[in-house]
Design a protein around this motif. Structure first.
Motif, PDB file in Angstrom:
ATOM      1  N   THR A  78       8.455 -42.196 -21.386  1.00 60.94           N
ATOM      2  CA  THR A  78       7.981 -41.311 -21.085  1.00 60.94           C
ATOM      3  C   THR A  78       7.989 -39.934 -19.805  1.00 60.94           C
ATOM      4  O   THR A  78       7.653 -39.259 -20.157  1.00 60.94           O
ATOM      5  N   ARG A  79       8.187 -40.739 -19.232  1.00 55.68           N
ATOM      6  CA  ARG A  79       7.946 -40.485 -17.501  1.00 55.68           C
ATOM      7  C   ARG A  79      10.029 -40.046 -17.317  1.00 55.68           C
ATOM      8  O   ARG A  79      10.240 -39.339 -16.112  1.00 55.68           O
ATOM      9  N   ILE A  80      10.728 -39.803 -17.367  1.00 50.84           N
ATOM     10  CA  ILE A  80      11.499 -39.760 -18.091  1.00 50.84           C
ATOM     11  C   ILE A  80      12.944 -38.584 -17.770  1.00 50.84           C
ATOM     12  O   ILE A  80      12.294 -38.780 -19.660  1.00 50.84           O
ATOM     13  N   ALA A  81      13.122 -38.445 -17.710  1.00 47.35           N
ATOM     14  CA  ALA A  81      14.135 -37.067 -17.848  1.00 47.35           C
ATOM     15  C   ALA A  81      15.921 -37.645 -18.186  1.00 47.35           C
ATOM     16  O   ALA A  81      16.438 -38.224 -17.849  1.00 47.35           O
ATOM     17  N   ASP A  82      15.650 -36.744 -19.272  1.00 43.66           N
ATOM     18  CA  ASP A  82      17.587 -36.476 -19.282  1.00 43.66           C
ATOM     19  C   ASP A  82      18.261 -36.630 -18.028  1.00 43.66           C
ATOM     20  O   ASP A  82      18.118 -36.321 -17.307  1.00 43.66           O
ATOM     21  N   ASP A 100      14.651 -58.457 -18.852  1.00 41.29           N
ATOM     22  CA  ASP A 100      14.706 -57.116 -17.679  1.00 41.29           C
ATOM     23  C   ASP A 100      15.946 -56.384 -18.469  1.00 41.29           C
ATOM     24  O   ASP A 100      17.287 -56.739 -18.348  1.00 41.29           O
ATOM     25  N   LEU A 101      15.676 -55.102 -18.267  1.00 37.32           N
ATOM     26  CA  LEU A 101      16.853 -54.267 -19.101  1.00 37.32           C
ATOM     27  C   LEU A 101      16.399 -53.134 -17.637  1.00 37.32           C
ATOM     28  O   LEU A 101      15.539 -52.563 -17.117  1.00 37.32           O
ATOM     29  N   LEU A 102      17.433 -51.380 -18.131  1.00 42.26           N
ATOM     30  CA  LEU A 102      17.429 -50.848 -18.090  1.00 42.26           C
ATOM     31  C   LEU A 102      17.920 -49.690 -18.814  1.00 42.26           C
ATOM     32  O   LEU A 102      18.046 -50.274 -19.692  1.00 42.26           O
ATOM     33  N   VAL A 103      17.119 -48.750 -18.274  1.00 43.75           N
ATOM     34  CA  VAL A 103      16.565 -47.745 -20.532  1.00 43.75           C
ATOM     35  C   VAL A 103      17.511 -46.712 -19.128  1.00 43.75           C
ATOM     36  O   VAL A 103      17.239 -45.989 -18.258  1.00 43.75           O
ATOM     37  N   TYR A 104      18.737 -46.288 -20.044  1.00 46.45           N
ATOM     38  CA  TYR A 104      19.075 -44.593 -19.727  1.00 46.45           C
ATOM     39  C   TYR A 104      19.064 -43.456 -20.793  1.00 46.45           C
ATOM     40  O   TYR A 104      18.890 -43.313 -22.224  1.00 46.45           O
ATOM     41  N   ARG A 105      18.513 -42.241 -20.430  1.00 49.40           N
ATOM     42  CA  ARG A 105      17.885 -41.301 -21.305  1.00 49.40           C
ATOM     43  C   ARG A 105      19.441 -40.166 -21.467  1.00 49.40           C
ATOM     44  O   ARG A 105      19.882 -39.586 -20.352  1.00 49.40           O
ATOM     45  N   LEU A 106      19.687 -40.379 -22.245  1.00 46.63           N
ATOM     46  CA  LEU A 106      20.890 -39.415 -22.241  1.00 46.63           C
ATOM     47  C   LEU A 106      20.843 -38.407 -22.520  1.00 46.63           C
ATOM     48  O   LEU A 106      21.051 -37.505 -21.336  1.00 46.63           O
ATOM     49  N   GLU A 107      20.268 -37.985 -23.706  1.00 41.61           N
ATOM     50  CA  GLU A 107      19.816 -36.799 -23.907  1.00 41.61           C
ATOM     51  C   GLU A 107      17.998 -36.789 -24.669  1.00 41.61           C
ATOM     52  O   GLU A 107      18.074 -38.683 -25.308  1.00 41.61           O
ATOM     53  N   TYR A 111      19.240 -42.854 -26.085  1.00 38.91           N
ATOM     54  CA  TYR A 111      19.227 -43.507 -25.305  1.00 38.91           C
ATOM     55  C   TYR A 111      19.997 -45.064 -25.390  1.00 38.91           C
ATOM     56  O   TYR A 111      20.907 -45.375 -25.980  1.00 38.91           O
ATOM     57  N   MET A 112      20.734 -45.305 -23.696  1.00 39.35           N
ATOM     58  CA  MET A 112      21.230 -46.321 -23.574  1.00 39.35           C
ATOM     59  C   MET A 112      20.075 -47.833 -23.085  1.00 39.35           C
ATOM     60  O   MET A 112      19.753 -47.208 -21.730  1.00 39.35           O
ATOM     61  N   LEU A 113      20.508 -48.517 -23.714  1.00 39.60           N
ATOM     62  CA  LEU A 113      19.021 -49.563 -23.035  1.00 39.60           C
ATOM     63  C   LEU A 113      20.890 -51.125 -22.495  1.00 39.60           C
ATOM     64  O   LEU A 113      21.578 -51.174 -23.143  1.00 39.60           O
ATOM     65  N   VAL A 114      20.483 -51.427 -21.393  1.00 38.09           N
ATOM     66  CA  VAL A 114      21.334 -52.281 -20.480  1.00 38.09           C
ATOM     67  C   VAL A 114      20.820 -52.915 -20.203  1.00 38.09           C
ATOM     68  O   VAL A 114      19.478 -53.689 -19.135  1.00 38.09           O
ATOM     69  N   VAL A 115      21.269 -54.966 -20.980  1.00 32.50           N
ATOM     70  CA  VAL A 115      20.838 -56.113 -20.250  1.00 32.50           C
ATOM     71  C   VAL A 115      21.710 -57.220 -20.238  1.00 32.50           C
ATOM     72  O   VAL A 115      22.485 -56.609 -20.056  1.00 32.50           O
ATOM     73  N   ASN A 116      20.577 -58.233 -20.655  1.00 30.78           N
ATOM     74  CA  ASN A 116      22.024 -59.233 -19.799  1.00 30.78           C
ATOM     75  C   ASN A 116      22.686 -59.879 -20.177  1.00 30.78           C
ATOM     76  O   ASN A 116      22.229 -60.161 -21.400  1.00 30.78           O
ATOM     77  N   HIS A 174      19.304 -42.605 -11.043  1.00 33.62           N
ATOM     78  CA  HIS A 174      20.031 -40.651 -11.869  1.00 33.62           C
ATOM     79  C   HIS A 174      21.096 -41.222 -12.164  1.00 33.62           C
ATOM     80  O   HIS A 174      22.318 -41.636 -11.473  1.00 33.62           O
ATOM     81  N   PHE A 175      21.698 -40.509 -13.751  1.00 28.13           N
ATOM     82  CA  PHE A 175      23.228 -40.786 -13.751  1.00 28.13           C
ATOM     83  C   PHE A 175      23.656 -39.522 -14.575  1.00 28.13           C
ATOM     84  O   PHE A 175      23.232 -38.589 -14.453  1.00 28.13           O
ATOM     85  N   LEU A 176      24.929 -39.307 -14.371  1.00 24.45           N
ATOM     86  CA  LEU A 176      25.988 -38.066 -14.574  1.00 24.45           C
ATOM     87  C   LEU A 176      26.633 -38.588 -15.572  1.00 24.45           C
ATOM     88  O   LEU A 176      27.267 -39.688 -15.588  1.00 24.45           O
ATOM     89  N   GLN A 177      26.518 -37.365 -17.006  1.00 24.00           N
ATOM     90  CA  GLN A 177      27.835 -38.477 -18.125  1.00 24.00           C
ATOM     91  C   GLN A 177      29.446 -38.037 -17.980  1.00 24.00           C
ATOM     92  O   GLN A 177      28.936 -36.270 -17.411  1.00 24.00           O
TER      93      GLN A 177
END
Length: 366
Positions: A78-82, A100-107, A111-116, A174-177
């Motif tokens: 809940t702490r991350i924004a788009d 362990d993973l990265l969670v990307y909040r697309l909007e 979300y996109m989860l990036v896993v091993n 942070h990221f740009l789409q």
């Protein structure tokens, strides 16, 4: 014999005369192109380009997406924004780590989860097992997604030559789409696994080869080298970034692995919380520490570690640090022996060689 999987860039490895591939978790991937030391130095001093398309990507969508991720992961989504990414962990009820993973909040609600790579099937099954009956969809898009990592101090200068997007103001995590890179659509994220500044580019599989070639061509004047798994491992090791199966596993908790900052015990219930809360209260029984060899020898994964005659743990990763030229390791040991400068012994080829506990990470970029 099972056939090894290959990324969309596999046919291009042969263009680089020194490339050598190995079996890495069922994938045929380059361990090196020009030599681990050279590639490591390129990333620390200039730039390196990695093919990490073997990583897994899942889309989590729907009204219940945020609540689902919050229940499954240790960090507070809940702490991350788009446009923000977050490092997190999936845990078992025991407190051990699924991945362990990265969670990307697309909007919102997406979300996109990036896993091993080695955990794609296991993670997917784990998430599906806990998926609510409605309100959330989970889609594995790993097969259609390629991932390139451009890392090092010159990464921004190289990437900005292939896009009109200004990347200087993009903050870490942070990221740009929908960024046009070499005329192809990409999600550009200021993240990496090397301890350096850099970017990760998520692109359609069919676009990866063209972007890879253009980055190498543009990057030549900046000293960019393609880099393999060997340098990726030595770079992440110096920066004390964990590798699943070594610093993390179903038998190693995030608190033992010194990742407590990514475990938000106050956010409400999540899988593994009770066990981790107990560990936090009692103190984790083991601790991941940095070690340096005093006697001559290199500590390797799974070498036993002793205090006098007592077996107190094992090395998780170790090597001669390419940056520091010292024989260093990460070791998971009983917490009683984790204080700085504690003298330990690592068993190397049947001999107990002297080492001591030192500060980690071993390397931090200035």
């Amino acid at each position: 014999m099972t056939e090894l999987k290959r990324t969309p860039l596999f046919p291009l490895y042969a263009d680089i005369p020194g490339s050598r591939c190995i079996d890495f978790g069922g994938w045929e991937l380059p361990v090196q192109f020009y030599g681990i030391q050279k590639e490591h130095e390129a990333v620390r001093e200039r730039a390196g380009l990695f093919d990490v398309s073997h990583m897994g990507e899942f889309l989590v969508e729907g009204k219940g997406a945020e609540a689902f991720i919050q229940h499954m992961t240790t960090n507070d989504v809940t702490r991350i924004a788009d446009g923000q990414a977050q490092y997190s962990l999936l845990c078992y009820p025991t407190g051990g780590v699924v991945d362990d993973l990265l969670v990307y909040r697309l909007e919102e609600n997406r979300y996109m989860l990036v896993v091993n790579a080695s955990n794609i099937d296991k993670d997917l099954a784990w998430l599906q097992e806990h998926l609510p009956a409605e309100g959330v969809s989970l889609t594995n898009v790993s097969g259609e997604t390629a991932l390139l990592a451009l890392q090092g101090p010159k990464a921004i200068a190289i990437l900005e030559q292939l896009t009109t997007e200004s990347l200087a103001d993009l903050k870490p995590f942070h990221f740009l789409q929908n960024v046009q890179v070499a005329g192809k659509n990409a999600l550009v994220s200021r993240t990496g696994y090397t301890g350096e500044d850099g970017f990760e580019l998520y692109v359609a599989s069919q676009d990866a080869a063209e972007i890879w070639q253009k980055l190498l061509s543009i990057g030549e004047e900046h000293g960019l080298l393609p880099a393999g798994l060997g340098a990726r491992d030595t770079l992440r090791f110096e920066a004390r970034l964990p590798l699943y199966g070594q610093e993390l596993s179903q038998d190693i908790s995030p608190l033992e692995a010194m990742l407590g900052i990514f475990v938000k015990l106050d956010k409400g219930d999540f899988i593994g919380r009770e066990a981790l809360l107990q560990q936090k209260t009692d103190g984790a029984p083991r601790k991941l520490v940095g070690i340096e060899m005093i006697d001559k020898g290199i500590p390797r994964s799974h070498y036993p570690v002793y205090a006098d005659e007592e077996h107190i743990g094992e090395v998780t990763t170790g090597t001669q640090s390419p940056t520091l030229k010292r024989n260093l390791g990460l070791a998971l040991i009983k917490k009683e022996y984790a204080a700085l400068d504690t003298e330990l012994f690592v068993e190397i080829r049947g001999k107990k060689l002297k080492a001591k506990v030192i500060k980690a990470p071993f390397y931090k970029r200035s």
